[in-house]
Scaffold this active site. Structure first.
Site, PDB file in Angstrom:
ATOM      1  N   CYS A 105      -2.871   2.945   8.017  1.00  0.00           N
ATOM      2  CA  CYS A 105      -4.298   2.985   8.328  1.00  0.00           C
ATOM      3  C   CYS A 105      -4.569   2.559   9.776  1.00  0.00           C
ATOM      4  O   CYS A 105      -3.651   2.252  10.532  1.00  0.00           O
ATOM      5  CB  CYS A 105      -5.025   2.043   7.379  1.00  0.00           C
ATOM      6  SG  CYS A 105      -4.521   0.340   7.666  1.00  0.00           S
ATOM      7  N   CYS A 129      -1.295  -4.759   6.789  1.00  0.00           N
ATOM      8  CA  CYS A 129      -1.088  -3.524   7.565  1.00  0.00           C
ATOM      9  C   CYS A 129      -0.512  -3.826   8.938  1.00  0.00           C
ATOM     10  O   CYS A 129       0.369  -3.125   9.423  1.00  0.00           O
ATOM     11  CB  CYS A 129      -2.405  -2.781   7.744  1.00  0.00           C
ATOM     12  SG  CYS A 129      -3.353  -2.626   6.244  1.00  0.00           S
ATOM     13  N   CYS A 185       0.806  -1.226   0.000  1.00  0.00           N
ATOM     14  CA  CYS A 185       0.000   0.000   0.000  1.00  0.00           C
ATOM     15  C   CYS A 185       0.835   1.269   0.000  1.00  0.00           C
ATOM     16  O   CYS A 185       0.303   2.361  -0.175  1.00  0.00           O
ATOM     17  CB  CYS A 185      -0.941   0.029   1.200  1.00  0.00           C
ATOM     18  SG  CYS A 185      -0.049   0.116   2.761  1.00  0.00           S
ATOM     19  N   ASP A 192       2.343   2.564   2.553  1.00  0.00           N
ATOM     20  CA  ASP A 192       2.370   3.224   3.857  1.00  0.00           C
ATOM     21  C   ASP A 192       3.651   2.861   4.609  1.00  0.00           C
ATOM     22  O   ASP A 192       4.318   1.894   4.276  1.00  0.00           O
ATOM     23  CB  ASP A 192       1.143   2.833   4.688  1.00  0.00           C
ATOM     24  CG  ASP A 192      -0.108   3.486   4.129  1.00  0.00           C
ATOM     25  OD1 ASP A 192       0.003   4.610   3.603  1.00  0.00           O
ATOM     26  OD2 ASP A 192      -1.192   2.880   4.202  1.00  0.00           O
TER      27      ASP A 192
END
Ligand code: FES
Length: 211
Positions: A63, A107, A36, A38
């Site tokens: 997130c 994540c 992603c 991130d």
């Protein structure tokens, strides 16, 4: 729409524990997710006599799932030895949070990778790496996959910024396809240095930028 997250996750997301940096950290890491784009940073302070993590801080640019996992694993890692903290798994973090959505697994894995990399960074800097595997170009490339290209939100290797890697007698030369005066050149160089320099058999590292 109902939230995919339970109350515990939401509570950690809203009030994450151990957020920030440690100025004189003994070990640190910045990990990016190829999935992603991130990022999460983890800093640790370690008692050299006991190898216990005395303090730990994280910062997340990800997130809710990433932030909640960062929060819970920093709580779990504090007071543990490096070896114990390294074993904290996705499942344990998920259990401690009362369950994480599976689609968000990458994540929370990112937060765990951040912790493990900070531990590795400490171990490498303090000569605690047991198996002294010789550094190879493949290993250097693997580490460069963890360095983000801030323009694309993906790593340097995926975005074809690594033009060349040379390795000879402990001297490493990495060539990056970017103008030397590019606004992100200094940041990219310091991240590369952080990932490559601690390797036990690397004597000298040169990072060059060419257009
Ligand atoms: Fe990137 Fe969750 S979507 S960390």
């Amino acid at each position: 729409m109902s939230s995919p997250y339970n109350e515990t996750v939401m509570e950690h997301f809203r009030h994450p524990r151990n957020v920030g940096k440690i100025e004189d950290a003994d070990g640190k890491a910045l990990e990016g997710s190829p999935a992603c784009g991130d990022m999460v940073s983890v800093h640790i302070k370690v008692d050299p006599n006991t190898n216990i993590i005395d303090d730990i801080k994280f910062e997340s640019y990800g997130c809710a799932s990433n932030i909640a996992t960062g929060s819970i694993i920093t709580e779990m890692a504090k007071g543990k030895t490096l070896a114990e903290a390294r074993k904290i798994s996705w499942l344990q973090a998920s259990d401690a949070l009362g369950g994480l959505p599976k689609v968000k697994a990458h994540c929370s894995v990112l937060a765990i990778e951040g912790l493990r990399s900070a531990i590795t960074n400490y171990e490498e800097r303090h000569g605690l790496v047991n198996e002294k595997v010789p550094t190879t170009i493949a290993l250097i490339r693997k580490r460069l996959r963890k360095v983000m290209n801030p323009m694309a939100g993906l790593d340097l290797v995926h975005t074809n910024l690594v033009q060349d890697i040379e390795l000879k007698d402990g001297n490493v030369r990495i060539v990056i396809t970017l103008p030397p005066n590019h606004q992100f050149a200094a940041a990219i160089k310091s991240e590369i240095t952080e990932k490559i320099e601690p390797l036990w058999d690397v004597k000298e590292l040169t990072v060059e930028f060419v257009e």
